[in-house]
Design an enzyme around this catalytic site. Structure first.
Site, PDB file in Angstrom:
ATOM      1  N   ALA A  96      51.361  29.360  13.241  1.00 42.21           N
ATOM      2  CA  ALA A  96      51.645  29.667  14.649  1.00 42.21           C
ATOM      3  C   ALA A  96      52.044  31.149  14.716  1.00 42.21           C
ATOM      4  CB  ALA A  96      52.716  28.736  15.180  1.00 42.21           C
ATOM      5  N   GLY A 121      54.366  32.540  11.489  1.00 47.46           N
ATOM      6  CA  GLY A 121      53.737  32.445  10.164  1.00 47.46           C
ATOM      7  C   GLY A 121      52.497  33.313  10.048  1.00 47.46           C
ATOM      8  N   ASN A 170      47.803  25.605   7.476  1.00 43.44           N
ATOM      9  CA  ASN A 170      48.404  24.993   8.660  1.00 43.44           C
ATOM     10  C   ASN A 170      47.999  23.534   8.719  1.00 43.44           C
ATOM     11  OD1 ASN A 170      49.942  25.796  11.182  1.00 43.44           O
ATOM     12  ND2 ASN A 170      48.228  24.696  12.099  1.00 43.44           N
ATOM     13  N   THR A 228      47.060  21.776  11.176  1.00 48.13           N
ATOM     14  CA  THR A 228      45.782  21.711  11.895  1.00 48.13           C
ATOM     15  C   THR A 228      44.932  22.885  11.419  1.00 48.13           C
ATOM     16  OG1 THR A 228      47.092  20.917  13.759  1.00 48.13           O
ATOM     17  CG2 THR A 228      44.801  21.515  14.219  1.00 48.13           C
ATOM     18  N   VAL A 244      57.204  26.544   9.907  1.00 47.29           N
ATOM     19  CA  VAL A 244      56.795  25.598  10.943  1.00 47.29           C
ATOM     20  C   VAL A 244      58.033  25.266  11.781  1.00 47.29           C
ATOM     21  CG1 VAL A 244      54.992  24.641   9.441  1.00 47.29           C
ATOM     22  CG2 VAL A 244      57.192  23.468   9.610  1.00 47.29           C
ATOM     23  N   ALA A 280      61.390  24.019  13.141  1.00 41.95           N
ATOM     24  CA  ALA A 280      62.582  23.648  12.366  1.00 41.95           C
ATOM     25  C   ALA A 280      62.857  22.150  12.519  1.00 41.95           C
ATOM     26  CB  ALA A 280      63.773  24.457  12.862  1.00 41.95           C
ATOM     27  N   SER A 337      64.503  37.397  11.828  1.00 42.53           N
ATOM     28  CA  SER A 337      64.739  37.786  13.213  1.00 42.53           C
ATOM     29  C   SER A 337      63.778  38.884  13.633  1.00 42.53           C
ATOM     30  CB  SER A 337      66.171  38.290  13.379  1.00 42.53           C
ATOM     31  OG  SER A 337      66.363  38.713  14.701  1.00 42.53           O
ATOM     32  N   LYS A 346      72.100  34.195  10.056  1.00 41.16           N
ATOM     33  CA  LYS A 346      71.134  34.270  11.173  1.00 41.16           C
ATOM     34  C   LYS A 346      71.730  33.603  12.419  1.00 41.16           C
ATOM     35  CE  LYS A 346      67.361  34.815  13.536  1.00 41.16           C
ATOM     36  NZ  LYS A 346      66.589  33.699  13.982  1.00 41.16           N
ATOM     37  N   HIS A 349      74.192  35.954  13.835  1.00 38.39           N
ATOM     38  CA  HIS A 349      73.410  37.020  14.500  1.00 38.39           C
ATOM     39  C   HIS A 349      73.014  36.560  15.910  1.00 38.39           C
ATOM     40  CE1 HIS A 349      69.469  38.417  15.848  1.00 38.39           C
ATOM     41  NE2 HIS A 349      69.767  39.593  15.314  1.00 38.39           N
ATOM     42  N   ASN A 350      72.507  35.356  16.014  1.00 38.45           N
ATOM     43  CA  ASN A 350      72.040  34.856  17.314  1.00 38.45           C
ATOM     44  C   ASN A 350      73.201  34.660  18.287  1.00 38.45           C
ATOM     45  OD1 ASN A 350      69.630  34.787  15.927  1.00 38.45           O
ATOM     46  ND2 ASN A 350      68.983  32.850  16.788  1.00 38.45           N
ATOM     47  N   GLU A 380      74.097  37.887  19.557  1.00 32.03           N
ATOM     48  CA  GLU A 380      73.028  38.269  20.507  1.00 32.03           C
ATOM     49  C   GLU A 380      73.301  37.655  21.895  1.00 32.03           C
ATOM     50  OE1 GLU A 380      69.003  37.494  18.965  1.00 32.03           O
ATOM     51  OE2 GLU A 380      68.553  36.604  20.909  1.00 32.03           O
ATOM     52  N   TYR A 381      73.727  36.394  21.917  1.00 31.05           N
ATOM     53  CA  TYR A 381      74.070  35.740  23.195  1.00 31.05           C
ATOM     54  C   TYR A 381      75.148  36.553  23.925  1.00 31.05           C
ATOM     55  CZ  TYR A 381      71.885  31.056  22.727  1.00 31.05           C
ATOM     56  OH  TYR A 381      71.015  30.007  22.651  1.00 31.05           O
ATOM     57  N   ARG A 422      75.510  30.675  30.326  1.00 35.30           N
ATOM     58  CA  ARG A 422      74.113  30.229  30.442  1.00 35.30           C
ATOM     59  C   ARG A 422      74.065  28.802  30.980  1.00 35.30           C
ATOM     60  NH1 ARG A 422      69.936  32.246  25.741  1.00 35.30           N
ATOM     61  NH2 ARG A 422      70.833  34.297  25.398  1.00 35.30           N
TER      62      ARG A 422
HETATM   63  P1  NAP Z   1      56.551  26.833  16.361  1.00 36.94           P
HETATM   64  O1  NAP Z   1      55.963  26.747  17.716  1.00 36.94           O
HETATM   65  O2  NAP Z   1      58.005  26.726  16.219  1.00 36.94           O
HETATM   66  O3  NAP Z   1      55.873  25.736  15.417  1.00 36.94           O
HETATM   67  C1  NAP Z   1      54.502  25.527  15.392  1.00 36.94           C
HETATM   68  C2  NAP Z   1      54.059  25.326  13.979  1.00 36.94           C
HETATM   69  O4  NAP Z   1      54.711  24.192  13.397  1.00 36.94           O
HETATM   70  C3  NAP Z   1      52.567  25.058  13.886  1.00 36.94           C
HETATM   71  O5  NAP Z   1      52.100  25.711  12.757  1.00 36.94           O
HETATM   72  C4  NAP Z   1      52.533  23.553  13.767  1.00 36.94           C
HETATM   73  O6  NAP Z   1      51.366  23.061  13.172  1.00 36.94           O
HETATM   74  C5  NAP Z   1      53.697  23.338  12.849  1.00 36.94           C
HETATM   75  N1  NAP Z   1      54.151  21.966  12.805  1.00 36.94           N
HETATM   76  C6  NAP Z   1      54.766  21.279  13.781  1.00 36.94           C
HETATM   77  N2  NAP Z   1      55.041  20.019  13.360  1.00 36.94           N
HETATM   78  C7  NAP Z   1      54.583  19.921  12.088  1.00 36.94           C
HETATM   79  C8  NAP Z   1      54.598  18.901  11.105  1.00 36.94           C
HETATM   80  N3  NAP Z   1      55.169  17.713  11.351  1.00 36.94           N
HETATM   81  N4  NAP Z   1      54.033  19.155   9.910  1.00 36.94           N
HETATM   82  C9  NAP Z   1      53.497  20.345   9.656  1.00 36.94           C
HETATM   83  N5  NAP Z   1      53.464  21.362  10.519  1.00 36.94           N
HETATM   84  C10 NAP Z   1      54.020  21.169  11.734  1.00 36.94           C
HETATM   85  O7  NAP Z   1      56.022  28.192  15.680  1.00 36.94           O
HETATM   86  P2  NAP Z   1      56.630  29.662  15.661  1.00 36.94           P
HETATM   87  O8  NAP Z   1      57.095  30.096  17.017  1.00 36.94           O
HETATM   88  O9  NAP Z   1      55.648  30.489  14.928  1.00 36.94           O
HETATM   89  O10 NAP Z   1      57.946  29.502  14.772  1.00 36.94           O
HETATM   90  C11 NAP Z   1      57.865  29.062  13.434  1.00 36.94           C
HETATM   91  C12 NAP Z   1      59.268  28.954  12.869  1.00 36.94           C
HETATM   92  O11 NAP Z   1      59.882  30.249  12.886  1.00 36.94           O
HETATM   93  C13 NAP Z   1      60.165  28.038  13.691  1.00 36.94           C
HETATM   94  O12 NAP Z   1      60.974  27.297  12.843  1.00 36.94           O
HETATM   95  C14 NAP Z   1      61.007  28.989  14.510  1.00 36.94           C
HETATM   96  O13 NAP Z   1      62.283  28.457  14.794  1.00 36.94           O
HETATM   97  C15 NAP Z   1      61.124  30.176  13.557  1.00 36.94           C
HETATM   98  N6  NAP Z   1      61.338  31.446  14.252  1.00 36.94           N
HETATM   99  C16 NAP Z   1      60.675  31.720  15.402  1.00 36.94           C
HETATM  100  C17 NAP Z   1      60.883  32.943  16.028  1.00 36.94           C
HETATM  101  C18 NAP Z   1      60.124  33.287  17.288  1.00 36.94           C
HETATM  102  O14 NAP Z   1      60.435  34.311  17.898  1.00 36.94           O
HETATM  103  N7  NAP Z   1      59.125  32.501  17.660  1.00 36.94           N
HETATM  104  C19 NAP Z   1      61.758  33.876  15.470  1.00 36.94           C
HETATM  105  C20 NAP Z   1      62.397  33.561  14.285  1.00 36.94           C
HETATM  106  C21 NAP Z   1      62.175  32.344  13.673  1.00 36.94           C
HETATM  107  P3  NAP Z   1      50.134  22.563  14.100  1.00 36.94           P
HETATM  108  O15 NAP Z   1      49.364  23.780  14.470  1.00 36.94           O
HETATM  109  O16 NAP Z   1      49.379  21.648  13.225  1.00 36.94           O
HETATM  110  O17 NAP Z   1      50.736  21.874  15.291  1.00 36.94           O
END
Ligand code: NAP
Length: 487
Positions: free
Chosen positions: A12, A15, A33, A35, A79, A81, A132, A190, A193-194, A197-198, A298
């Protein structure tokens, strides 16, 4: 073509961008991934890039991934959390050998990370790292907070690669990544940190609201103020983007966009986790009122319908400020800085308490401040001063007591008070400003009001009290013979 020894599981936003960042820095990395279509989309989109040859898509199952990367390879999991991360771990780990590295890069709760660390101790080398900086950070340099069972293994197997992809501090070019400690140290830091940030965001929003409702300024004029502040001690990513946000015109032509955005904030939970953690420290509650205030603020904002209904029954209308505007704006700048110091001090207090509670192994506060200088949302000029405060000499009991910050609190406390008073008189809430002022005053009062609290507790529950003039624990028969006896 080189065989990858790194794998990124989760294609996603985060990653896929972090994987491309690794490839760009010269690391061959397998892409995986659940999928497969998503993996293919990421790979196709990167085809023309100079680093494309270092991306190795795997479209089959995890067995195919392990066949390519090796049973003792390094596997980053990015993926969702919680359950999804656990699911991946459960299916991946049995395929690996004991010296494989498994890194959970999700926004995991530190308690989950500590549990996983324990559960996987004899199976693989497990690390939990907080990343982050969102999409942009993942692609071009995030701030990375690492924790895991062993600094030696981190140094040998992860340090170099993570330093390559991490943000570089503009001040000295040093990478914004560090091994911070054992167990859930990375995810704990982390989370803090968050939480900070709030509070930082809440203070900025309150300063905006003050200018808007107490001083009657419009979005572009407020943007000018934030832009000016960003050239001084308040220089930070959040202040910088606030000016940009406030200048954005409404795409449908109705003035400024910010004036049309619904005033109901959402949250993903890390601020609440921090408050929960502050209440759960064994030695007693660690006060974090600025962070708590930001979470509560909030939460109240999200109750839009109730607020609108209440506004009709409690018409406590905002009133305009009638004093010296130039002076109160100067006060507001200083108040924002002092309140920010108070909130960072609370975050640092909690880090120190958690380090003792969970045995992270001695969190290096100067290092933490330095790795927050780039790549993350709270990056700011004053993190250099925080690093300095914890770098040398005796460790200050609180950030507010470090010489540089103590001088600022003493000099600018009057400005914080002036802003809180002006907001109160105008009937405009300033939750986190008020909480910060209370925290500073209460934490630096040699005499608190708790003598009365202790007396009341002893009165209704015989909970006993200590005296200031004699050693021992005492109880008084408040409604009987009124005699005091040692308890
Ligand atoms: P996301 O929307 O949190 O997660 C989507 C991803 O998780 C997809 O690759 C999805 O695969 C996979 N997934 C969901 N359920 C699954 C399962 N049961 N088995 C295997 N894969 C599964 O994606 P993201 O925003 O890129 O964040 C990824 C991680 O980084 C999260 O934990 C998030 O908290 C952390 N993070 C995010 C940010 C941000 O700004 N977005 C910042 C720091 C950290 P499919 O494609 O197959 O559904």
């Amino acid at each position: 073509m080189a065989k990858p020894s790194l794998a990124m599981i989760g294609m996603a936003v985060m990653g896929s961008n972090l994987a491309q960042n690794f490839a760009e820095k010269g690391y061959d990395i397998a892409l995986f991934n659940r999928t497969a279509q998503r993996t293919q989309d990421v790979y196709e989109a990167a085809r023309g890039e100079p680093y494309a040859a270092r991306l190795h898509p795997v479209y089959g199952d995890l067995k195919e991934l392990v066949a390519l990367v090796g049973r003792s390879g390094t596997y980053f999991i990015m993926v969702k959390a919680g359950e999804p991360t656990q699911d991946v771990i459960d299916r991946l780990v049995p395929l690996l050998s004991g010296d494989a590295i498994v890194v959970d890069c999700s926004n995991a709760h530190y308690v989950d990370t500590m549990r996983r660390q324990q559960a996987l101790r004899d199976k693989v080398r497990f690390f939990g790292i907080g990343v982050s900086g969102g999409e942009e950070g993942a692609r071009h340099g995030p701030s990375i907070m690492a924790g895991g069972e062993s600094r030696t293994i981190y140094d040998r197997r992860l340090k170099r690669a993570l330093e390559a992809v991490a943000a570089k501090a503009p001040q000295d070019g040093s990478p914004c990544v560090a091994y911070l400690g054992t167990h859930g140290a990375g995810h704990y830091v982390k989370m803090v940190h968050n939480g900070i940030e709030y509070a930082d965001m809440a203070l900025i929003a309150e300063a905006y609201d003050f200018m808007r409702r107490v001083l009657g300024m419009g979005a572009p004029a407020i943007a000018d103020i934030f832009e000016r502040w960003n050239k001084g001690p308040l220089q930070s990513y959040l202040v910088e983007i606030t000016a940009d946000v406030l200048r954005q015109e409404d795409p449908s032509g109705k003035g400024y966009l910010v004036d049309h955005i619904l005033d109901a904030a959402q949250m993903k939970g890390t601020g609440t986790w921090m408050v929960e953690s502050s209440l759960a420290i064994g030695k007693g509650v660690v006060p974090v009122p600025g962070i708590y205030g930001a979470v509560e603020s909030r939460a109240i904002s999200a109750r839009k319908a109730q607020r609108v209904a209440a506004a009709k029954l409690l018409p406590l209308k905002a009133k305009r400020f009638a004093g010296n505007r130039a002076r109160i704006l100067k006060d507001l700048e200083r108040a924002l800085y002092v309140a920010k110091v108070a909130c960072y001090a609370q975050g640092i207090d909690l880090l120190q308490a958690a380090d003792e509670e969970y045995g992270f192994g001695g969190l290096d506060l100067a290092r933490i401040a330095r790795i927050w200088r780039a790549g993350c949302i709270i990056r700011a000029r004053f993190l250099d001063d925080i690093a300095e405060a914890y770098q040398k000499g005796p460790m200050p009991q609180s950030l507010m007591l470090a010489p540089a910050f103590r001088r600022i609190v003493l000099k600018d406390m009057a400005s914080l008070t002036a802003v809180c008073v002006a907001a109160a008189n105008a009937q405009v809430p300033a939750f986190v400003f008020d909480a910060s002022r209370g925290f500073i005053l209460q934490s630096s009062s040699a005499q608190a009001s708790a003598n009365l609290t202790q007396a009341q507790r002893d009165f209704f529950g015989a909970h006993t009290y200590e005296r200031t003039d004699r050693k021992g624990v005492f109880h008084t028969e408040w409604s009987g013979d009124r005699k005091e006896r040692p308890a």
